[in-house]
Design a protein around this motif. Structure first.
Motif, mmCIF file in Angstrom:
data_model
loop_
_atom_site.group_PDB
_atom_site.id
_atom_site.type_symbol
_atom_site.label_atom_id
_atom_site.label_comp_id
_atom_site.label_asym_id
_atom_site.label_seq_id
_atom_site.Cartn_x
_atom_site.Cartn_y
_atom_site.Cartn_z
ATOM 1 N N ALA A 23 43.863 42.290 36.485
ATOM 2 C CA ALA A 23 43.224 40.984 36.433
ATOM 3 C C ALA A 23 42.489 40.802 37.748
ATOM 4 C CB ALA A 23 44.250 39.870 36.225
ATOM 5 N N ALA A 24 41.318 40.164 37.725
ATOM 6 C CA ALA A 24 40.524 40.002 38.944
ATOM 7 C C ALA A 24 39.864 38.639 38.950
ATOM 8 C CB ALA A 24 39.477 41.101 39.055
ATOM 9 N N LEU A 25 39.711 38.081 40.166
ATOM 10 C CA LEU A 25 39.159 36.747 40.322
ATOM 11 C C LEU A 25 38.328 36.690 41.600
ATOM 12 C CD1 LEU A 25 39.206 33.653 39.523
ATOM 13 C CD2 LEU A 25 41.165 33.472 41.071
ATOM 14 N N ARG A 26 37.127 36.111 41.527
ATOM 15 C CA ARG A 26 36.328 35.834 42.714
ATOM 16 C C ARG A 26 36.673 34.419 43.185
ATOM 17 N NH1 ARG A 26 31.519 37.847 44.777
ATOM 18 N NH2 ARG A 26 32.373 39.795 43.929
ATOM 19 N N GLY A 59 34.444 33.588 48.122
ATOM 20 C CA GLY A 59 33.680 34.809 47.895
ATOM 21 C C GLY A 59 34.498 36.075 47.924
ATOM 22 N N LYS A 60 35.822 35.980 48.110
ATOM 23 C CA LYS A 60 36.668 37.164 48.126
ATOM 24 C C LYS A 60 37.080 37.547 46.704
ATOM 25 C CE LYS A 60 38.716 36.400 52.697
ATOM 26 N NZ LYS A 60 39.985 36.230 53.457
ATOM 27 N N THR A 61 37.326 38.837 46.506
ATOM 28 C CA THR A 61 37.811 39.332 45.221
ATOM 29 C C THR A 61 39.310 39.557 45.309
ATOM 30 O OG1 THR A 61 35.723 40.392 44.644
ATOM 31 C CG2 THR A 61 37.690 41.180 43.522
ATOM 32 N N VAL A 62 40.051 38.883 44.443
ATOM 33 C CA VAL A 62 41.499 39.057 44.342
ATOM 34 C C VAL A 62 41.778 39.955 43.139
ATOM 35 C CG1 VAL A 62 43.713 37.905 44.011
ATOM 36 C CG2 VAL A 62 41.925 36.812 45.384
ATOM 37 N N ILE A 63 42.538 41.014 43.361
ATOM 38 C CA ILE A 63 42.854 41.975 42.293
ATOM 39 C C ILE A 63 44.359 41.996 42.086
ATOM 40 C CG2 ILE A 63 42.701 44.359 41.507
ATOM 41 C CD1 ILE A 63 40.343 44.718 43.425
ATOM 42 N N ALA A 64 44.784 41.798 40.854
ATOM 43 C CA ALA A 64 46.189 41.943 40.485
ATOM 44 C C ALA A 64 46.320 43.124 39.539
ATOM 45 C CB ALA A 64 46.715 40.668 39.829
ATOM 46 N N ILE A 82 51.645 43.534 41.194
ATOM 47 C CA ILE A 82 51.256 43.489 42.604
ATOM 48 C C ILE A 82 49.892 42.834 42.720
ATOM 49 C CG2 ILE A 82 52.623 45.537 43.190
ATOM 50 C CD1 ILE A 82 50.065 47.169 43.128
ATOM 51 N N ILE A 83 49.518 42.446 43.933
ATOM 52 C CA ILE A 83 48.252 41.745 44.121
ATOM 53 C C ILE A 83 47.673 42.074 45.486
ATOM 54 C CG2 ILE A 83 49.261 39.636 45.115
ATOM 55 C CD1 ILE A 83 47.243 38.104 43.218
ATOM 56 N N SER A 84 46.346 42.084 45.552
ATOM 57 C CA SER A 84 45.631 42.334 46.803
ATOM 58 C C SER A 84 44.544 41.278 46.963
ATOM 59 C CB SER A 84 45.002 43.732 46.816
ATOM 60 O OG SER A 84 44.189 43.907 47.962
ATOM 61 N N THR A 85 44.461 40.713 48.157
ATOM 62 C CA THR A 85 43.430 39.708 48.442
ATOM 63 C C THR A 85 42.263 40.291 49.224
ATOM 64 O OG1 THR A 85 44.577 39.039 50.465
ATOM 65 C CG2 THR A 85 45.142 37.868 48.425
ATOM 66 N N ASN A 86 42.312 41.605 49.477
ATOM 67 C CA ASN A 86 41.260 42.236 50.280
ATOM 68 C C ASN A 86 40.779 43.536 49.646
ATOM 69 O OD1 ASN A 86 43.509 43.806 50.799
ATOM 70 N ND2 ASN A 86 43.867 42.889 52.812
ATOM 71 N N GLU A 87 40.667 43.527 48.310
ATOM 72 C CA GLU A 87 40.133 44.651 47.529
ATOM 73 C C GLU A 87 40.888 45.951 47.797
ATOM 74 O OE1 GLU A 87 35.906 44.994 47.681
ATOM 75 O OE2 GLU A 87 35.567 42.889 47.191
ATOM 76 N N ARG A 113 50.522 30.824 38.455
ATOM 77 C CA ARG A 113 49.079 30.856 38.625
ATOM 78 C C ARG A 113 48.733 30.822 40.106
ATOM 79 N NH1 ARG A 113 44.833 26.811 38.946
ATOM 80 N NH2 ARG A 113 46.451 25.202 38.939
ATOM 81 N N THR A 114 47.707 31.613 40.458
ATOM 82 C CA THR A 114 47.215 31.606 41.826
ATOM 83 C C THR A 114 45.697 31.533 41.826
ATOM 84 O OG1 THR A 114 47.218 32.746 43.958
ATOM 85 C CG2 THR A 114 47.118 34.130 41.988
ATOM 86 N N LEU A 115 45.163 30.821 42.796
ATOM 87 C CA LEU A 115 43.716 30.746 42.992
ATOM 88 C C LEU A 115 43.259 31.563 44.185
ATOM 89 C CD1 LEU A 115 43.140 26.947 42.300
ATOM 90 C CD2 LEU A 115 42.310 28.853 40.908
ATOM 91 N N ASN A 116 44.220 31.989 45.000
ATOM 92 C CA ASN A 116 43.854 32.718 46.218
ATOM 93 C C ASN A 116 44.657 33.986 46.440
ATOM 94 O OD1 ASN A 116 46.353 31.679 46.922
ATOM 95 N ND2 ASN A 116 45.512 30.092 48.261
ATOM 96 N N GLY A 117 45.660 34.246 45.602
ATOM 97 C CA GLY A 117 46.456 35.455 45.736
ATOM 98 C C GLY A 117 47.640 35.327 46.648
ATOM 99 N N THR A 118 47.823 34.186 47.260
ATOM 100 C CA THR A 118 48.943 34.020 48.194
ATOM 101 C C THR A 118 49.899 32.905 47.774
ATOM 102 O OG1 THR A 118 47.563 32.573 49.572
ATOM 103 C CG2 THR A 118 47.624 34.915 50.148
ATOM 104 N N SER A 119 49.404 31.822 47.247
ATOM 105 C CA SER A 119 50.266 30.727 46.813
ATOM 106 C C SER A 119 50.271 30.667 45.289
ATOM 107 C CB SER A 119 49.791 29.390 47.396
ATOM 108 O OG SER A 119 48.461 29.102 46.978
ATOM 109 N N TRP A 120 51.450 30.340 44.719
ATOM 110 C CA TRP A 120 51.630 30.382 43.270
ATOM 111 C C TRP A 120 52.160 29.049 42.772
ATOM 112 C CZ3 TRP A 120 50.248 34.689 40.446
ATOM 113 C CH2 TRP A 120 49.943 35.830 41.199
#
Length: 692
Positions: free
Chosen positions: A412-415, A419-424, A443-448, A491-498
């Motif tokens: 799953a991926a979200l911009r 402007g950052k791309t979050v990839i789960a 797992i999730i990454s906030t920095n591609e 749910r997360t909008l930034n990859g760090t808080s849920w």
């Protein structure tokens, strides 16, 4: 003659001693038949739950067993031949007249079995058995106790045997009747005599219970190969005290006009062909043909085809005439302007939410010869850094030798707004020494991909409860399946808080969605199921519709809305590739006359039973055209209202497409070559065109 079979059920009764040593042969399709008018239809009930077939409203017909008031499962009958009420779903057939019956393929016995390659015991094979019956004269349908004596003790003593009524080679056979030993040489068993007509062989004929004498025989007290195909090991005489009035064996339907996908209750009578145990008639399966068989065997029994060896015959029992009508066709609707397109399961490719032109896939990297996450942006492919993934997998017990080359199972991926791309991503964890042995790690990454972290499970919920990832414009969601509590989402909008929550409705259209939970088993053997969920209270609660309630999660399926009407595109695993709902997903109707894509055999030709397309088919945003992506053939498009597909040049879409998904204005796909390497591409939807 074209034929369609529904839900093939071969019932094989195998006792511990292998009493019934017979083989099932295949039949070939008959090619010559004449039309015959034959009907047994009850008048439709005045109840509001019974649909009217004369109009053009497909929404009223029952499509589930509960709506039809019948039971799904194996067909059953009484010893008089009366069929228990069973459900039958009308296949996806063109409009026209058909004949619904019950298939029967009598097993060859005696000389015919020998011609078919079986070694049949000759004559009255050992052991010699003296038989007597408790009542030498009974009424048809009464139970009879059979006593027997063998000349010498048997080792081992069989606990089951076969009984025969009116001859073991010609007559009615009872397979696997329980045997109770009274001493080393004496035994008892019992059976229920036929109370209705039965099928006999050599020649094939229908016999009704008539006053007179019948032979009762026993087989397979001594276990021999194909002992159930030969003569009796002992026999005695039994008489019927009177005859039974015979009625024409025939299926009875509630109405003579039906729709594809409709569930109908079926009752009636049939002839007995084989009895399982002492009193359970074996009934094979429903069978539907487009022309009435021309060869009559007896009342209610007609020949469909002879097997290639000539030793057996396929029969149609108790047929009834019905008419399939198709008020809802592909040519009468338009899919133009689809919205809220949803893909089932974990699609092989995902698009980045919040942008147009970025897609990701889990695939093999030919450069590093390892599994990787690939990102496609503006026509350029880059490899997402996943070096940190192995460390996370190892922390969960995955061996180091395996962790470094694991392939992701879901993405799953979200911009983000910055402007950052979050990839789960999710990865399989297979640890046989633990319970459960198999689960997925999200797992999730906030920095591609520079760094990865484990997505935390909600408080009090096991990591093994993780079930899937999804991305929408409102964020990335991680789903967890919790017994007795249903589905819980984070749910997360930034990859760090849920933020914890539950299932949500689509952002537009009816509240119909795929469950994020797929029952993942073995796709190569029996597929995997994913539920369809509907909500009548805008997401406060969800339930499965009566039909279809699930789709096969091993292939791509799509839900989408067109002007408030919901559609289900389920071509890879379903006999009904396109269905629609006008009441928010509670009831669904089959869209008929959807042309078969190139390279797919149309139904009713080969094989005989209904077949799914086995192709990836997507609806195109905007135009509403259907796009078929062949794995070995050319891709094709089907315009709204069209009667046939047009092929797309391989210069636009190559052959061997392994996965695909549409974005707002692009098609993303992966192709595979003979060297097992893959290519990740995208093309504008406007570039899709057919060969001239």
């Amino acid at each position: 003659m074209a034929l369609w079979m529904q839900g093939r059920r071969w019932v094989i009764v195998l006792t511990a001693l292998g009493l019934v040593l017979a083989a099932c042969g295949s039949t070939t399709s008959p090619h010559a038949a004449t039309t015959h008018q034959h009907s047994a239809v009850r008048q439709p009930s005045t109840s509001t739950t019974t649909p009217t077939r004369s109009g053009r409203e497909p929404t009223a017909v029952p499509t589930s067993a509960s709506q039809a008031g019948c039971t799904l499962g194996a067909l059953t009958a009484t010893m008089s031949g009366h069929l228990a009420k069973s459900c039958y779903r009308i296949p996806n057939l063109p409009s026209g007249t058909y004949y619904l019956g019950i298939e029967a393929v009598p097993m060859p016995r005696g000389a015919a079995a020998e011609q078919g390659g079986f070694t049949v015991p000759s004559g009255h094979s050992e052991p010699a058995v003296d038989l007597t019956v408790s009542h030498p004269s009974v009424k048809p349908g009464e139970a009879v106790t059979v006593s027997g004596r063998v000349s010498t003790p048997l080792s081992p003593e069989p606990d089951h045997a076969n009984l025969c009524f009116d001859g073991c080679v010609d007559g009615l056979q009872y397979d696997g009747v329980p045997v109770h030993w009274l001493s080393s040489t004496e035994f008892q068993t019992s059976f229920v005599t036929p109370g209705g007509p039965w099928l006999e062989r050599y020649p094939l004929r229908v016999v009704s219970p008539r006053a007179g004498s019948y032979r009762v025989g026993i087989q397979c007290l001594k276990i021999l190969q194909a002992c159930g195909l030969g003569h009796a090991e002992g026999s005695t005489t039994l008489s019927f005290a009177h005859s039974v009035k015979t009625v024409l064996p025939q299926i009875v339907l509630p109405a003579d006009k039906v729709l594809p996908g409709e569930m109908i209750p079926v009752e009636g009578t049939s002839v007995l062909t084989t009895i399982i145990g002492s009193n359970q008639p074996f009934v094979d399966q429903f069978y539907i043909v487009d022309r009435f068989p021309s060869t009559t065997i007896g009342k209610g029994v007609y020949e469909l085809a002879r097997t290639r060896s000539g030793t057996g015959t396929a029969l149609l029992l108790s047929p009834v005439k019905l008419r399939v009508i198709t008020p809802l066709t592909y040519q009468s609707i338009s899919l133009k302007g689809p919205t809220a397109i949803q893909t089932s399961a974990d699609p092989p490719i995902v698009t980045e939410q919040g942008t147009n032109g970025v897609a990701l896939t889990c695939s093999y990297n030919p450069q590093s010869q390892a599994n990787a996450i690939r990102m496609l942006s503006n026509g350029k492919v880059s490899i997402v850094n996943t070096r940190g993934v192995a460390t996370l997998l190892e922390s969960k017990g995955v061996p180091t030798s395996v962790a470094g080359n694991e392939s992701c199972a879901g993405l799953a991926a979200l911009r983000t707004s910055s402007g950052k791309t979050v990839i789960a991503a999710s990865y399989a964890i297979d640890i046989p020494s633990q319970t459960p042995a198999f689960s997925y790690l999200p797992i999730i990454s906030t920095n591609e991909g520079t760094t990865w972290t484990i997505i935390p499970s909600p408080a009090g919920i096991s990591d093994a409860s993780f079930a899937g990832l999804r991305a929408t414009q409102s964020g990335i969601r991680a789903y967890f399946s919790v017994p007795h509590h249903g589905v819980i989402a984070e749910r997360t909008l930034n990859g760090t808080s849920w933020q914890q929550g539950g299932l949500r409705c689509p952002q537009s259209g009816p509240c119909v969605r795929f469950s994020p939970i797929a029952n993942l088993t073995n796709c190569a053997m029996n597929g995997s199921q994913e539920a369809i969920l509907v909500s009548g209270d805008r997401g406060q609660s969800f339930k499965e519709p009566g039909w279809p309630s699930v789709v096969n999660a091993c292939g791509p399926n799509e839900l989408f809305s067109v002007h408030g009407v919901e559609y289900l595109l389920d071509p890879e695993s379903s006999f009904y590739p396109l269905r629609r709902s006008t009441d928010g997903g509670t009831n669904w109707q089959v869209v008929s006359s959807v042309p078969t894509p190139p390279g797919v055999s149309p139904p009713g030709t080969s094989p005989l039973e209904q077949t799914s397309w086995g192709e990836t088919v997507l609806v195109l945003p905007g135009s509403g055209e259907l796009l078929s992506l062949g794995q070995g053939s050319k891709s094709a498009m089907l315009a709204p209202h069209a009667h046939q597909w047009c092929t797309i040049p391989t210069s636009i879409i190559p052959k061997n497409v392994g996965g695909a998904i549409t974005g707002n204005s692009s098609l993303y796909f992966v192709t595979y070559s003979s060297s097992e390497t893959s290519t990740f591409k995208d093309i504008p939807l406007t570039a899709l065109r057919c060969s001239s």
